[in-house]
Scaffold this motif. Sequence first.
Motif, PDB file in Angstrom:
ATOM      1  N   ILE A  52      39.276  10.437 -10.451  1.00  0.00           N
ATOM      2  CA  ILE A  52      38.274  10.663 -11.485  1.00  0.00           C
ATOM      3  C   ILE A  52      37.381   9.291 -11.559  1.00  0.00           C
ATOM      4  N   ARG A  53      38.117   8.193 -11.890  1.00  0.00           N
ATOM      5  CA  ARG A  53      37.396   7.013 -12.098  1.00  0.00           C
ATOM      6  C   ARG A  53      36.549   6.766 -10.787  1.00  0.00           C
ATOM      7  N   LEU A  78      52.090  22.757 -19.746  1.00  0.00           N
ATOM      8  CA  LEU A  78      50.668  22.938 -19.448  1.00  0.00           C
ATOM      9  C   LEU A  78      49.829  21.571 -20.158  1.00  0.00           C
ATOM     10  N   TYR A  79      50.188  21.627 -21.383  1.00  0.00           N
ATOM     11  CA  TYR A  79      49.397  20.515 -22.285  1.00  0.00           C
ATOM     12  C   TYR A  79      49.688  19.210 -21.932  1.00  0.00           C
ATOM     13  N   SER A  80      50.916  18.953 -21.500  1.00  0.00           N
ATOM     14  CA  SER A  80      51.189  17.245 -21.204  1.00  0.00           C
ATOM     15  C   SER A  80      50.763  17.096 -19.709  1.00  0.00           C
ATOM     16  N   TYR A  81      50.491  18.207 -18.949  1.00  0.00           N
ATOM     17  CA  TYR A  81      50.312  18.022 -17.617  1.00  0.00           C
ATOM     18  C   TYR A  81      48.698  17.740 -17.662  1.00  0.00           C
ATOM     19  N   LEU A  82      47.868  18.572 -18.464  1.00  0.00           N
ATOM     20  CA  LEU A  82      46.555  18.166 -18.491  1.00  0.00           C
ATOM     21  C   LEU A  82      45.843  17.123 -19.191  1.00  0.00           C
ATOM     22  N   LEU A  83      47.013  16.595 -20.051  1.00  0.00           N
ATOM     23  CA  LEU A  83      46.204  15.715 -21.201  1.00  0.00           C
ATOM     24  C   LEU A  83      45.810  14.374 -20.635  1.00  0.00           C
ATOM     25  N   GLU A  87      42.027  12.929 -20.656  1.00  0.00           N
ATOM     26  CA  GLU A  87      41.722  11.401 -21.077  1.00  0.00           C
ATOM     27  C   GLU A  87      41.123  10.589 -20.099  1.00  0.00           C
ATOM     28  N   ALA A  88      41.510  10.859 -18.796  1.00  0.00           N
ATOM     29  CA  ALA A  88      40.756  10.080 -17.962  1.00  0.00           C
ATOM     30  C   ALA A  88      39.389  10.510 -17.618  1.00  0.00           C
ATOM     31  N   ARG A 449      38.057   9.465 -24.603  1.00  0.00           N
ATOM     32  CA  ARG A 449      38.746  10.866 -24.901  1.00  0.00           C
ATOM     33  C   ARG A 449      40.141  10.586 -25.209  1.00  0.00           C
ATOM     34  N   LYS A 450      40.407   9.349 -25.379  1.00  0.00           N
ATOM     35  CA  LYS A 450      41.756   9.265 -25.993  1.00  0.00           C
ATOM     36  C   LYS A 450      42.203   9.985 -27.137  1.00  0.00           C
ATOM     37  N   THR A 451      43.186  10.810 -27.017  1.00  0.00           N
ATOM     38  CA  THR A 451      43.454  11.762 -28.162  1.00  0.00           C
ATOM     39  C   THR A 451      44.746  11.367 -28.774  1.00  0.00           C
TER      40      THR A 451
END
Length: 754
Positions: A52-53, A78-83, A87-88, A449-451
């Motif tokens: 992504i970077r 799913l949530y922890s996989y995508l987070l 954020e990246a 995007r740090k949540t």
Amino acid sequence: MKKVELLAPAGNYESFLGAVHAGADAVYLGGEKFGARAYADNFTEEEVCRAIRYAHIYGRKVYLTVNTLVKEREFHDLYSYLLPFYEAGLDGVIIQDLGVFQAVGKWFPALARHASTQMAVTGFRGAEYLKDLGAKRIVPARELSLAEIKEMKKKADIEIETFIHGAICYCYSGQCLFSSVIGGRSGNRGRCAQPCRLPYRISSGFSDDMPGREARLRQKTGKDRYPLSLKDMCTVELLGELIEAGIDSFKIEGRMKSPEYAAGVTGIYRKYIDKYYEDPKNYCVEEEDRKKLESLYIRSEISQGYYYKHNGKDMVSLENPGYTGSDEILLGQIRRTYLEGDFRYPVQMRIKLVKGEETELAVTGGGVNITVKGEKPQEAQKQPLTEEGIRRQLGKCGKTAFYLDGLHISMPGDIFLPVKSINDLRRMALERLEEEIIRKNGFPSPYERKTERLKDEEELYKKDSKHLISSEKKDRKTRIHAFALTKEQCSAAVSCGVERLYVDADLCMDGEWMEKWKDAGGKTAFYLALPYVLRQRDDFYLNRIEALLGESVFEGVLVRNLEELQYMKDRFRKDSAIKIVSDAGLYIWNKEALGVLGKDCGEAYVPLELNIHELKELTDKEGERELAMSVYGRIPMMISANCVAGTMEDCCRKKKGQGLEFAALTDRYGKAFPVYLNCMHCYNVIYNSLPLSLHQNADRIKEAGISTFRLDFTTEGENETKKILRFWTKGEEKLCKDVPYEEYTKGHFKRGAE
């Protein structure tokens, strides 16, 4: 005119680099979970974030594939996989599962959601349904014509992404259970074993109502051929027409293929997309480039896909579905050009080192200037800094996107600064430069995007219960419903007094038969069962369906795709007298998907790939929600726009007055698979060689909270239909005795799909 996006595949990090260097505007890739290419190398979490970077530095996008169906027990991952990807700065997610689609929208509202081709969207209504759920982009079924794609773009007003090159499935994507049913490897889970690439014999008829239920085939040819193996797509000649159609993104298939393939195909399509924009009137493809595309891991023959053809023998690799190999010299050229070259940005640096003052390092590159400050140099006691030493340390750009192209050093007098301080300064400067370039290119900074990580998982996965299927308690009495494909099966079902009969809607186009049918009901409730696929040409058909539902004969409708669901939802809301039921092909693998469909459907059929334990996970412990299940009948394993009869130049549409038509495919082991030739809508349904029958498991299914059973009749005659209905309705204590069929399968009841 907005320039079309060129979207390339990447099965591993090297393929990603090759695609970016070859000119892809965006790259789609899969992580370690939830991707429809389970056997590709795929990307680790660190590699996805690095990709992504890297892409954003070069002004490119990255889309992550989450295009499998997700079981209830997996949903919490799913949530922890995508987070970390969100954020990246991940640009979009390609999704098949309706539950995943809704959840991602709730968790990450700034993340673009693309509806995968696995959702089998075949018209503007299906696109509107997903747009209402928050879709930014639709990847429609590959079977659509260019005219249908134009209509979808115009009427749904949403981004459209279509395939332009690579392999094509024989079945509508997402509607194939062939690999799953035969070998337990589900295409909906990214594990397709490709039974469509195997040899079969084609028969012109199918009969299974003989003693012993043995298939008697009237063989048209005894030769094994490959009638389900479509030629690979190559549309470089059509690029101008596709651009003018307003398509937003051109997608290359190939995450299972080599880095050289990804880079080589991307490079050629990049060349011709740019060429068309520069001079559309004189657009032409050089023969040398055409040959290169055919030499890059293409099957023995190519076609232009479905853009201008609905089906046909010339789309099929009948004699040889295997790959012919690749040109090794060409692969070497591609590797040297796109994979081994230096694609880093040149940067110029200016460093100022003055005793007692903060060190300043200014860096220019990629159209951006930044300055960072560091430790104060001290007067040198023994070994002063040298320009050569400074140049050596600042030139160590490592795996960054930069290399040192020029350096100016301002360093009056003999001073000392630790090597670590110089390295830290360089590292800080290049990171800042990357961030500023990313911002300049219009992407979010990795820190924007740090949540706050959600800690309360119960709150995170809380369901909106008001939209789930029927919330009132049921008495758990067994309900026997039936589906009839023929008029004879309808008569048998009515005479046996089934509680509900789903009548194939195509039968109801016969006005004379319908007039007789109106008085045939008795205690049976009639529902219309809509086709597996609806296309642009079916608008007249939908008008007829709406008129039928306006009469008093039918109480509800069985919808099998998003196109039909949107149409019915627009005309018959939940408070209407007409009930909407979703069939098994509108997949409910998790409660979130159940909630999505529950907004519009009062009842729902569970998928055919879940085992008994996974079915239990869909129902509440209190047993409050009523789901239905097909417990008898041949499983529809493929729905295809192509036609096995047409492939053998035996098209049924030319045989006027023939009525219902079946063909058969016989595999290497002598198993015969009935093929229903639906000429009204021009598609085939390939059914399993044996019927599903869960009569031995009825009690366990009821214990799981499902008490509505459907029997699906396809190839059965009237007498056989009656025997089977009487067997299933004679009382549960006698179920399992005197089974009226010798061979059957339990499908996925025990094993489930991988």
